[in-house]
Design an enzyme around this catalytic site. Structure first.
Site, PDB file in Angstrom:
ATOM      1  N   LYS A 204       0.813  -1.224   0.000  1.00 43.51           N
ATOM      2  CA  LYS A 204       0.000   0.000   0.000  1.00 43.51           C
ATOM      3  C   LYS A 204       0.844   1.271   0.000  1.00 43.51           C
ATOM      4  O   LYS A 204       2.028   1.265   0.291  1.00 43.51           O
ATOM      5  CB  LYS A 204      -0.993  -0.038   1.162  1.00 43.51           C
ATOM      6  CG  LYS A 204      -2.170  -0.964   0.826  1.00 43.51           C
ATOM      7  CD  LYS A 204      -3.300  -0.918   1.813  1.00 43.51           C
ATOM      8  CE  LYS A 204      -4.426  -1.839   1.299  1.00 43.51           C
ATOM      9  NZ  LYS A 204      -5.496  -2.001   2.281  1.00 43.51           N
ATOM     10  N   ARG A 239      -3.941 -10.264   4.601  1.00 41.91           N
ATOM     11  CA  ARG A 239      -4.272 -10.204   3.163  1.00 41.91           C
ATOM     12  C   ARG A 239      -3.055  -9.694   2.397  1.00 41.91           C
ATOM     13  O   ARG A 239      -2.640  -8.555   2.594  1.00 41.91           O
ATOM     14  CB  ARG A 239      -5.473  -9.276   2.995  1.00 41.91           C
ATOM     15  CG  ARG A 239      -6.029  -9.173   1.597  1.00 41.91           C
ATOM     16  CD  ARG A 239      -7.242  -8.246   1.564  1.00 41.91           C
ATOM     17  NE  ARG A 239      -7.814  -8.174   0.250  1.00 41.91           N
ATOM     18  CZ  ARG A 239      -7.376  -7.379  -0.734  1.00 41.91           C
ATOM     19  NH1 ARG A 239      -6.346  -6.587  -0.527  1.00 41.91           N
ATOM     20  NH2 ARG A 239      -7.969  -7.377  -1.913  1.00 41.91           N
TER      21      ARG A 239
END
Ligand code: HH2
Length: 260
Positions: A204, A239
Site C-alpha cells: 500500500k 491479506r
C-alpha cells in the site's frame, strides 16, 4: 496467522490491475497463490484504490463469478464485494468468506451472511474510493476507527452473524494517512487480544511513503515488515499479494519465537 492471497480480476487495481483479468489467467494465479501457502484466495472485481471508478453490478458479476465458479472446488475462496447479490452468487458456487470493504452498507448483506453461516470480514472505511482521501481527518484515529468497528460488529451480531464467523479490519489506507495507518498498526496487539482481526497492508501507498518506493510491485520489504509485526500482534488473517515471500519470512520469524 492465516494468509489470504489477493486476486484482483480488475483492469485498474493499484498493484496488479490488468494482470489477472481473464478467467484462465485468474484461475492459474489462484492456484499459484494456494500452492504458495495461501489459506484462502480473495477474489475481487472492483478496485478500491483512491480515485478508482465504481464498477456496476453487471460488470462486477462478469469479472468475478466465472473465476469463483472455476476455482471454488479446489481453492477456498473469499469474495471481495460490497454487494449482497454478488456475495450470494459466490456463496452458492462454494465461496466460504465474504470480504466487505463497505462494512455492511448493502442492507441485504448482513442477513445474507447470517443465513449462509459463512465467514464475514467487516472493514472500516469512510466514503468511497472517489472521496476517501478528503475524509482522512480524525481527532483520535484509533478510538474512532475501533468505535465504528464495534458498532458494525453489534449490527452484524444483531443480524444473526455468529461471533466466531466475524473478522474485523481497520482498513489500512481507506481514508487514512500514513500517520493514521501507523497508529492503527501500533495499536493492533490490544485489538487482537479481544477480536479476530484481518489486516491488509500489502504494497500500500503508506509503505511507498515510508520507503521512498513509488512502484507498488517493489514494496515487498515494507509489506514483509508489516507481516512480521502483524504476526507478533496476533492478527488472525493477513491479506497479501506476495504469498510465497510472506510465508518464508514468517517461517523464520516463527522459528525464532518457537521452542529450541
Ligand atoms: N484492501 C484492498 C482491497 N480489499 N479488503 C480488506 N478486508 N482489507 C483491506 O485492507 C483491503 C481489502 C485494496 O488493495 P488491493 O485489492 O490490492 O487493490 P485494489 O483495491 O486497487 O484492487
Amino acid at each position: 496467522m492465516r494468509i489470504l492471497g489477493i486476486l484482483n480480476v480488475t483492469p485498474d487495481s493499484f498493484s496488479d490491475g490488468g494482470r489477472y483479468d481473464g478467467v484462465q489467467r485468474a484461475v492459474e494465479h489462484a492456484r499459484r497463490l494456494h500452492a504458495e501457502g495461501a489459506d484462502l484466495v480473495d477474489v475481487g472485481g472492483e478496485s478500491t484504490r483512491p480515485g478508482a471508478a465504481e464498477v456496476d453490478e453487471e460488470e462486477e458479476r462478469r469479472r468475478v463469478i466465472p473465476v469463483v465458479r472455476a476455482i471454488a472446488g479446489e481453492v477456498p475462496v473469499s469474495v471481495d464485494t460490497r454487494r449482497a447479490a454478488i456475495a450470494a452468487e459466490a456463496l452458492d458456487l462454494g465461496a466460504v468468506m465474504v470480504n466487505d470493504v463497505s462494512g455492511g452498507e448493502d442492507p441485504a448483506m448482513l442477513p445474507l451472511v447470517a443465513r449462509a453461516g459463512c465467514a464475514y470480514v467487516l472493514m472500516h472505511r469512510r466514503g468511497t474510493p472517489a472521496t476517501m482521501d478528503a475524509l482522512a481527518v480524525y481527532d483520535d484515529v484509533v478510538t474512532e476507527v475501533w468505535a465504528a468497528l464495534e458498532t458494525g460488529r453489534a449490527r452484524a451480531l444483531d443480524a444473526g452473524v455468529a461471533p466466531d464467523r466475524l473478522w474485523l479490519d481497520p482498513g489500512i489506507g481507506f481514508a487514512k494517512t500514513t500517520a493514521h495507518n501507523l497508529a492503527l498498526l501500533r495499536d493492533l496487539p490490544a485489538r487482537c487480544a479481544v477480536h479476530q482481526v484481518l489486516l491488509g497492508a500489502s504494497r500500500k501507498r503508506f509503505l511507498g511513503e515510508l520507503t521512498g518506493e513509488p512502484v507498488p510491485d517493489r514494496r515487498l520489504e515494507g509489506s514483509l515488515a508489516v507481516a512480521l509485526w502483524a504476526r507478533r500482534a496476533g492478527v488472525a488473517l493477513l491479506r497479501v499479494h506476495d504469498v510465497a515471500s510472506t510465508r518464508r519470512a514468517l517461517a523464520v520469524w516463527d522459528a525464532i519465537g518457537g521452542p529450541a
